[in-house]
Design a protein around this motif. Structure first.
Motif, PDB file in Angstrom:
ATOM      1  N   GLN A 126      23.930  79.933  27.167  1.00  0.00           N
ATOM      2  CA  GLN A 126      23.481  80.546  28.359  1.00  0.00           C
ATOM      3  C   GLN A 126      21.902  80.741  28.491  1.00  0.00           C
ATOM      4  O   GLN A 126      21.397  80.401  29.466  1.00  0.00           O
ATOM      5  CB  GLN A 126      24.381  81.821  28.610  1.00  0.00           C
ATOM      6  N   THR A 127      21.511  81.194  27.196  1.00  0.00           N
ATOM      7  CA  THR A 127      19.809  81.429  27.232  1.00  0.00           C
ATOM      8  C   THR A 127      19.134  79.913  27.440  1.00  0.00           C
ATOM      9  O   THR A 127      18.165  79.809  28.297  1.00  0.00           O
ATOM     10  CB  THR A 127      19.565  81.914  25.834  1.00  0.00           C
ATOM     11  N   ASP A 128      19.847  79.117  26.736  1.00  0.00           N
ATOM     12  CA  ASP A 128      19.206  77.730  26.820  1.00  0.00           C
ATOM     13  C   ASP A 128      19.382  77.083  28.182  1.00  0.00           C
ATOM     14  O   ASP A 128      18.234  76.443  28.944  1.00  0.00           O
ATOM     15  CB  ASP A 128      19.770  76.595  26.000  1.00  0.00           C
ATOM     16  N   ASN A 130      16.703  79.056  30.380  1.00  0.00           N
ATOM     17  CA  ASN A 130      15.641  78.524  30.158  1.00  0.00           C
ATOM     18  C   ASN A 130      15.307  77.367  30.646  1.00  0.00           C
ATOM     19  O   ASN A 130      14.398  76.865  31.576  1.00  0.00           O
ATOM     20  CB  ASN A 130      15.190  78.424  28.693  1.00  0.00           C
ATOM     21  N   ASP A 176      26.171  82.631  24.055  1.00  0.00           N
ATOM     22  CA  ASP A 176      24.918  83.379  24.384  1.00  0.00           C
ATOM     23  C   ASP A 176      23.641  82.381  24.287  1.00  0.00           C
ATOM     24  O   ASP A 176      22.648  82.312  25.208  1.00  0.00           O
ATOM     25  CB  ASP A 176      24.496  84.629  23.471  1.00  0.00           C
ATOM     26  N   THR A 177      23.557  81.357  23.102  1.00  0.00           N
ATOM     27  CA  THR A 177      22.367  80.681  23.109  1.00  0.00           C
ATOM     28  C   THR A 177      22.343  79.625  23.893  1.00  0.00           C
ATOM     29  O   THR A 177      21.464  79.157  24.634  1.00  0.00           O
ATOM     30  CB  THR A 177      22.696  80.096  21.578  1.00  0.00           C
TER      31      THR A 177
END
Length: 239
Positions: free
Chosen positions: A120-122, A125, A117-118
């Motif tokens: 994917q979020t990174d 972003n 998730d991190t």
């Protein structure tokens, strides 16, 4: 002693055979007592009873065999108990190991999910930032290109297609305020040639950037290339 005396009468001298001693003498035996006659039978009965008792004890498992059987049963019970205890310990160890593995796998899955998730979020972003930077660069490039190619000294004609007095002059003043130096408001010679919506025309491709800037200053969305214009750039104001 005469023959007459011997055969017909007793002699005055007693013969030892005529008065024997009491009890057995020689080959003759006296009569045996009751116990002497019964004793052999009692001995046989006692021996038979003892033999029967021994056989009974041996057959029924008493005596020397019982402790061995008991000890074997006890040993078997103890061995079974030890096996059950070891089995329970092994099962508990296996259950604890399985629980630990399950917990570790769960934590690993959660950590992996969190990491994914991190990431994917990174990534999202980063992609958004990249898109924003690209868009900003594009806008800056367009602005720079427009600034470099916009010709504010070009001749521009503003046609009033609304019928409102002074409408064209008002918009021409807006362009003049934006730096354009050659803007002329005018009524159209043939209103039938005007478009349905306000439009900025340009004749040459080199004047497209100037036409787009004029449309931006006047709030017009439609920019079209056209031939036979009186000036390189023209504006048709419609209601």
């Amino acid at each position: 002693m005469s023959d007459y005396q011997h055969s017909n009468g007793r002699s005055d001298v007693e013969d030892e055979f005529e008065n024997p001693q009491p009890g057995p003498a020689g080959l003759h035996r006296g009569q045996r007592g009751v116990m002497a006659r019964v004793a052999p039978y009692l001995v046989v009965l006692i021996v038979a009873a003892l033999c029967g008792l021994g056989a009974f004890i041996w057959l029924s498992g008493f005596g020397g065999q019982q402790p061995t059987r008991f000890n074997a049963t006890t040993a078997q019970s103890t061995t079974s108990s030890n096996k059950d205890s070891k089995k329970k310990d092994t099962q508990q160890t296996t259950d604890a190991s399985d629980t630990s593995k399950s917990s570790e796998e769960k934590k690993s899955t959660e950590n992996s999910s969190t990491s994914d998730d991190t990431q994917q979020t990174d990534a999202a972003n980063s992609a958004n930032a990249t898109d924003a930077n690209n868009q900003s660069h594009q806008e800056q490039s367009q602005n720079q290109a427009q600034q470099q190619s916009v010709n504010r000294a070009i001749a521009i004609t503003v046609y009033n297609g609304t019928g409102i007095n002074g409408y064209a002059a008002q918009h021409a003043s807006t362009l003049t305020s934006s730096g354009y130096t050659s803007v002329t408001p005018k009524n159209p010679n043939n209103a039938a040639t005007l478009p349905q919506v306000s439009t900025v025309w340009y004749e040459n491709e080199s004047d497209r950037a100037t036409a787009e800037d004029v449309a931006k200053q006047l709030g017009i969305s439609q920019v079209t290339q056209a031939n036979g214009l009186e000036t390189p750039v023209a504006v048709a104001l419609m209601q």
